[in-house]
Design a protein around this motif. Structure first.
Motif, mmCIF file in Angstrom:
data_model
loop_
_atom_site.group_PDB
_atom_site.id
_atom_site.type_symbol
_atom_site.label_atom_id
_atom_site.label_comp_id
_atom_site.label_asym_id
_atom_site.label_seq_id
_atom_site.Cartn_x
_atom_site.Cartn_y
_atom_site.Cartn_z
ATOM 1 N N PHE A 53 0.707 -1.251 0.000
ATOM 2 C CA PHE A 53 0.000 0.000 0.000
ATOM 3 C C PHE A 53 0.759 1.343 0.000
ATOM 4 N N ARG A 66 -1.223 10.648 5.076
ATOM 5 C CA ARG A 66 0.107 10.879 5.633
ATOM 6 C C ARG A 66 0.631 9.577 6.223
ATOM 7 N N ARG A 67 1.914 9.516 6.332
ATOM 8 C CA ARG A 67 2.560 8.297 6.795
ATOM 9 C C ARG A 67 2.290 8.039 8.268
ATOM 10 N N TRP A 68 1.979 6.781 8.585
ATOM 11 C CA TRP A 68 1.862 6.332 9.967
ATOM 12 C C TRP A 68 3.097 5.494 10.296
ATOM 13 N N GLY A 69 2.913 4.243 10.677
ATOM 14 C CA GLY A 69 4.049 3.451 11.128
ATOM 15 C C GLY A 69 4.595 2.490 10.098
ATOM 16 N N SER A 70 5.709 1.852 10.465
ATOM 17 C CA SER A 70 6.360 0.856 9.624
ATOM 18 C C SER A 70 6.825 -0.307 10.484
ATOM 19 N N GLY A 71 6.996 -1.445 9.870
ATOM 20 C CA GLY A 71 7.492 -2.606 10.593
ATOM 21 C C GLY A 71 7.994 -3.664 9.647
ATOM 22 N N ALA A 83 6.745 -3.385 5.845
ATOM 23 C CA ALA A 83 5.413 -2.811 5.632
ATOM 24 C C ALA A 83 5.371 -1.381 6.132
ATOM 25 N N THR A 84 4.665 -0.523 5.407
ATOM 26 C CA THR A 84 4.473 0.871 5.801
ATOM 27 C C THR A 84 3.022 1.259 5.548
ATOM 28 N N LEU A 85 2.431 1.951 6.511
ATOM 29 C CA LEU A 85 1.027 2.357 6.415
ATOM 30 C C LEU A 85 0.918 3.859 6.205
ATOM 31 N N TRP A 86 0.048 4.264 5.275
ATOM 32 C CA TRP A 86 -0.363 5.655 5.112
ATOM 33 C C TRP A 86 -1.866 5.718 5.381
ATOM 34 N N ALA A 87 -2.298 6.739 6.111
ATOM 35 C CA ALA A 87 -3.717 6.832 6.450
ATOM 36 C C ALA A 87 -4.068 8.270 6.798
ATOM 37 N N ALA A 88 -5.367 8.482 7.031
ATOM 38 C CA ALA A 88 -5.845 9.782 7.492
ATOM 39 C C ALA A 88 -5.847 9.768 9.018
ATOM 40 N N ASP A 89 -6.831 10.394 9.652
ATOM 41 C CA ASP A 89 -6.861 10.435 11.110
ATOM 42 C C ASP A 89 -7.219 9.088 11.725
ATOM 43 N N ASP A 90 -7.986 8.277 11.006
ATOM 44 C CA ASP A 90 -8.341 6.945 11.472
ATOM 45 C C ASP A 90 -7.567 5.932 10.637
ATOM 46 N N PRO A 91 -6.566 5.258 11.201
ATOM 47 C CA PRO A 91 -5.683 4.404 10.403
ATOM 48 C C PRO A 91 -6.254 3.038 10.051
ATOM 49 N N VAL A 92 -7.513 2.774 10.414
ATOM 50 C CA VAL A 92 -8.088 1.479 10.075
ATOM 51 C C VAL A 92 -9.302 1.603 9.154
ATOM 52 N N ARG A 93 -9.592 2.815 8.705
ATOM 53 C CA ARG A 93 -10.721 3.034 7.800
ATOM 54 C C ARG A 93 -10.241 3.667 6.496
ATOM 55 N N PRO A 94 -10.932 3.378 5.400
ATOM 56 C CA PRO A 94 -10.526 3.982 4.121
ATOM 57 C C PRO A 94 -10.805 5.477 4.104
ATOM 58 N N PRO A 95 -10.003 6.228 3.330
ATOM 59 C CA PRO A 95 -8.921 5.719 2.491
ATOM 60 C C PRO A 95 -7.639 5.506 3.294
#
Length: 205
Positions: A53, A66-71, A83-95
């Motif tokens: 993603f 914006r970028r969140w965490g990586s692992g 793995a690296t996650l990008w998300a809005a204010d809620d990191p488990v909901r789209p987009p």
């Protein structure tokens, strides 16, 4: 908590805009048959969060993230992918978007198979639906080698994928997208340490 997994936080990468990815209306991208010679070993190696993603500063209607965490995901001591996650204010909901950078050679068919295995563990679909999703992913995901990356974009209407920054295809099914990204983000994921690393809130600035 898996004793075989090891995770770390890494520096920010160049952000990617969701609206820069051209939508691919087709679901399946066929490829040549895989050799399958290492099938059993590789399936055991990757039979936990696998398969896709990336994204900007603030969340808006255009899907800027914006970028969140990586692992890191490791199996039997081997580094399988980062793995690296990008998300809005809620990191488990789209987009949102999740990027996997692979560090081993893995057949695309095994990526699809491992993904279905994880979704089955979460109890998010019946057998017929799992079979259908498995066929779609088998036709979509390519074989990967060290350095290759798959980015999965979780959108309200489904999931869109890129491979090495090139459009790969999409599965336009909200239920599939919800189940697929749950592999990493659901509280019942088989890799809670990786989930915690991905959900690390970004620092201000």
């Amino acid at each position: 908590m898996s004793s075989s997994s090891s995770f770390r936080t890494v520096m920010a990468e160049r952000p990617i805009q969701l609206d820069s990815i051209q939508r691919q209306p087709g679901t399946l991208v066929r490829k040549g048959p895989s050799s399958g010679l290492r099938r059993r070993l590789l399936l055991a190696l990757i039979a936990a969060p696998l398969s896709a993603f990336a994204v900007g500063e603030t969340a808006g209607q255009r899907g800027e993230l914006r970028r969140w965490g990586s692992g890191e995901f490791r199996r039997f001591g081997f580094l399988v992918y980062e793995a690296t996650l990008w998300a809005a204010d809620d990191p488990v909901r789209p987009p949102l978007a999740l990027k996997l950078t692979y560090r081993r050679n893995i057949d695309g068919e095994l990526i699809a198979e491992a993904s279905i295995k994880e979704i089955r563990k979460l109890g998010m679909a019946d057998k017929a639906t799992l079979n259908r999703w498995g066929e779609l992913m088998t036709g979509l995901f390519p074989d990967v080698k060290p350095g290759d990356s798959i980015v999965g974009h979780y959108l309200p209407e489904g999931a869109r994928f890129t491979f090495n920054e090139q459009p790969l295809g999409s599965i336009d099914d909200p239920a599939f997208a919800r189940a697929f990204f749950a592999i990493w983000l659901d509280p019942n994921t088989s890799e809670p340490d990786l989930r915690a690393a991905l959900l690390t809130r970004p620092t201000a600035g």
